[in-house]
Scaffold this motif. Structure first.
Motif, mmCIF file in Angstrom:
data_model
loop_
_atom_site.group_PDB
_atom_site.id
_atom_site.type_symbol
_atom_site.label_atom_id
_atom_site.label_comp_id
_atom_site.label_asym_id
_atom_site.label_seq_id
_atom_site.Cartn_x
_atom_site.Cartn_y
_atom_site.Cartn_z
ATOM 1 N N ASN A 9 -10.643 52.939 38.158
ATOM 2 C CA ASN A 9 -10.024 54.243 37.907
ATOM 3 C C ASN A 9 -9.609 54.921 39.195
ATOM 4 N N SER A 10 -10.458 54.767 40.216
ATOM 5 C CA SER A 10 -10.130 55.418 41.474
ATOM 6 C C SER A 10 -8.937 54.786 42.150
ATOM 7 N N GLU A 11 -8.696 53.479 41.797
ATOM 8 C CA GLU A 11 -7.573 52.789 42.414
ATOM 9 C C GLU A 11 -6.275 52.960 41.647
ATOM 10 N N GLU A 12 -6.310 53.676 40.488
ATOM 11 C CA GLU A 12 -5.087 53.896 39.721
ATOM 12 C C GLU A 12 -4.121 54.749 40.536
ATOM 13 N N PRO A 13 -2.840 54.422 40.545
ATOM 14 C CA PRO A 13 -1.864 55.178 41.353
ATOM 15 C C PRO A 13 -1.691 56.600 40.835
ATOM 16 N N GLN A 14 -1.699 57.541 41.748
ATOM 17 C CA GLN A 14 -1.483 58.948 41.405
ATOM 18 C C GLN A 14 0.021 59.232 41.334
ATOM 19 N N PRO A 15 0.416 60.174 40.467
ATOM 20 C CA PRO A 15 1.843 60.519 40.394
ATOM 21 C C PRO A 15 2.315 61.073 41.727
ATOM 22 N N PRO A 16 3.496 60.667 42.181
ATOM 23 C CA PRO A 16 3.985 61.114 43.485
ATOM 24 C C PRO A 16 4.236 62.626 43.504
ATOM 25 N N GLN A 17 3.907 63.223 44.634
ATOM 26 C CA GLN A 17 4.166 64.655 44.805
ATOM 27 C C GLN A 17 5.663 64.903 44.979
ATOM 28 N N ARG A 18 6.134 65.972 44.389
ATOM 29 C CA ARG A 18 7.547 66.311 44.535
ATOM 30 C C ARG A 18 7.840 66.817 45.936
ATOM 31 N N SER A 19 8.977 66.387 46.448
ATOM 32 C CA SER A 19 9.399 66.919 47.734
ATOM 33 C C SER A 19 9.907 68.350 47.553
ATOM 34 N N GLY A 20 10.110 69.028 48.690
ATOM 35 C CA GLY A 20 10.559 70.414 48.616
ATOM 36 C C GLY A 20 11.891 70.578 47.919
ATOM 37 N N TRP A 21 12.827 69.654 48.210
ATOM 38 C CA TRP A 21 14.156 69.780 47.598
ATOM 39 C C TRP A 21 14.117 69.480 46.107
ATOM 40 N N GLU A 22 13.247 68.553 45.698
ATOM 41 C CA GLU A 22 13.097 68.275 44.268
ATOM 42 C C GLU A 22 12.484 69.475 43.549
ATOM 43 N N ALA A 23 11.516 70.124 44.200
ATOM 44 C CA ALA A 23 10.917 71.328 43.612
ATOM 45 C C ALA A 23 11.943 72.447 43.503
ATOM 46 N N LEU A 24 12.806 72.564 44.517
ATOM 47 C CA LEU A 24 13.857 73.585 44.470
ATOM 48 C C LEU A 24 14.840 73.298 43.337
ATOM 49 N N LYS A 25 15.199 72.019 43.193
ATOM 50 C CA LYS A 25 16.111 71.643 42.102
ATOM 51 C C LYS A 25 15.509 71.975 40.747
ATOM 52 N N GLN A 26 14.213 71.678 40.568
ATOM 53 C CA GLN A 26 13.552 71.978 39.296
ATOM 54 C C GLN A 26 13.467 73.488 39.073
ATOM 55 N N HIS A 27 13.236 74.239 40.136
ATOM 56 C CA HIS A 27 13.183 75.699 40.020
ATOM 57 C C HIS A 27 14.536 76.246 39.557
ATOM 58 N N VAL A 28 15.611 75.706 40.105
ATOM 59 C CA VAL A 28 16.954 76.153 39.705
ATOM 60 C C VAL A 28 17.202 75.848 38.235
ATOM 61 N N ILE A 29 16.763 74.680 37.789
ATOM 62 C CA ILE A 29 16.951 74.307 36.377
ATOM 63 C C ILE A 29 16.145 75.221 35.461
ATOM 64 N N ASP A 30 14.931 75.558 35.883
ATOM 65 C CA ASP A 30 14.040 76.369 35.042
ATOM 66 C C ASP A 30 14.390 77.857 35.072
ATOM 67 N N HIS A 31 15.085 78.326 36.104
ATOM 68 C CA HIS A 31 15.384 79.750 36.257
ATOM 69 C C HIS A 31 16.878 79.940 36.534
ATOM 70 N N LYS A 32 17.700 79.487 35.607
ATOM 71 C CA LYS A 32 19.149 79.499 35.822
ATOM 72 C C LYS A 32 19.692 80.911 35.992
ATOM 73 N N VAL A 33 19.245 81.844 35.167
ATOM 74 C CA VAL A 33 19.796 83.205 35.230
ATOM 75 C C VAL A 33 19.392 83.889 36.528
ATOM 76 N N GLU A 34 18.117 83.759 36.914
ATOM 77 C CA GLU A 34 17.656 84.380 38.163
ATOM 78 C C GLU A 34 18.405 83.830 39.371
ATOM 79 N N VAL A 35 18.626 82.516 39.377
ATOM 80 C CA VAL A 35 19.361 81.907 40.494
ATOM 81 C C VAL A 35 20.823 82.348 40.473
ATOM 82 N N ALA A 36 21.399 82.487 39.289
ATOM 83 C CA ALA A 36 22.781 82.966 39.193
ATOM 84 C C ALA A 36 22.901 84.401 39.719
ATOM 85 N N ILE A 37 21.921 85.243 39.404
ATOM 86 C CA ILE A 37 21.922 86.609 39.927
ATOM 87 C C ILE A 37 21.818 86.593 41.453
ATOM 88 N N TRP A 38 20.921 85.741 41.953
ATOM 89 C CA TRP A 38 20.774 85.613 43.412
ATOM 90 C C TRP A 38 22.087 85.165 44.055
#
Length: 258
Positions: A9-38
């Motif tokens: 179990n300890s050797e099972e691969p962990q899900p990869p951490q999102r990079s900063g740009w991937e997190a930003l892309k997901q934030h834009v997708i999740d908050h379209k109106v707020e980003v459009a206002i910005w």
């Protein structure tokens, strides 16, 4: 056996951490109106700079684009605040209580007026203040230590937020007599001061932004203090006190702050 399972179990691969740009892309997708206002607020800032420093195109075009960007920001924010549209008197009353409705009204007023530099000051200051605040949220998705130079500039803007809001309120008040001057200069219509007066009463009655009322109060104290000085000529004293009395009669009742 259990130790072997634990090791597997300890050797099972962990899900990869999102990079900063991937997190930003997901934030834009999740908050379209707020980003459009910005984005529209950033465009307002850029178009304002384009009006004062006309490096690209005709400056008057940048002036009207800044007002239209502000109108777009206000419309999107108003959609957030009042998402359900109904044809009723109660809905209209609720709409007029929103600050975003006031600034949508502001943009529409001056879109039909010859470009006046002072008109862009409240639009620019609000866009700068609010876009800086949300820019910090976007930078946080990239990482806490990213873009430290931009974070420094944002902190400087937020540190001056109170002074910015006071300057905006004073400009809004000063624009009322200035619209009367614009009529004599042939740069505004006869109805502009009356329409702008209704905008100013909405700002005075704002539940979320008390700075307009605060500036009116401070200006009243300043004029009354000047009129009460022994060295003030009687004619000027009467003019100042008459102006204070006239303005006080026009002021709407103060609302309960939210």
């Amino acid at each position: 056996m259990s130790q072997q399972n634990n090791s597997q179990n300890s050797e099972e691969p962990q899900p990869p951490q999102r990079s900063g740009w991937e997190a930003l892309k997901q934030h834009v997708i999740d908050h379209k109106v707020e980003v459009a206002i910005w984005a529209t607020r950033v465009f307002t800032v850029l178009f304002t700079f384009g009006y004062f420093i006309p490096l690209f195109g005709y400056p008057y075009n940048a002036y009207y684009k800044a007002l239209m960007s502000n109108a777009a920001s206000s419309a999107l924010r108003l959609h957030q605040r009042v998402p359900r549209v109904t044809l009723s008197r109660e809905f209209l009353s609720l709409l007029l209580l929103e600050d975003s409705c006031h600034y949508l009204f502001y943009s529409l007023i001056f879109l039909s007026v010859t470009p006046v530099t002072l008109v862009l000051l409240p639009v620019f200051m609000f866009a700068l203040l609010h876009s800086a605040s949300y820019s910090l949220t976007l930078l946080d998705t990239l990482g806490q230590n990213s873009w430290w130079g931009a974070r420094l500039l944002i902190s400087l803007v937020e540190f001056q937020s109170r002074n910015i809001l006071r300057l905006v309120a004073f400009t809004e008040i000063f624009l009322l007599p200035f619209t009367i001057v614009l009529i004599f200069l042939g740069r505004a219509g006869l109805l502009t001061p009356f329409i702008y007066y209704h905008f100013l009463t909405l700002r005075y009655s704002s539940r979320r932004n008390p700075y307009n009322r605060m500036m009116f109060h401070e200006l009243r104290l300043l004029l009354e203090s000047t009129a009460s000085k022994p060295g003030t000529p009687s004619l000027l004293r009467n003019i100042l006190l008459s102006a204070v009395a006239f303005t006080s009669r026009l002021a709407p009742p103060s609302p309960q702050a939210q």
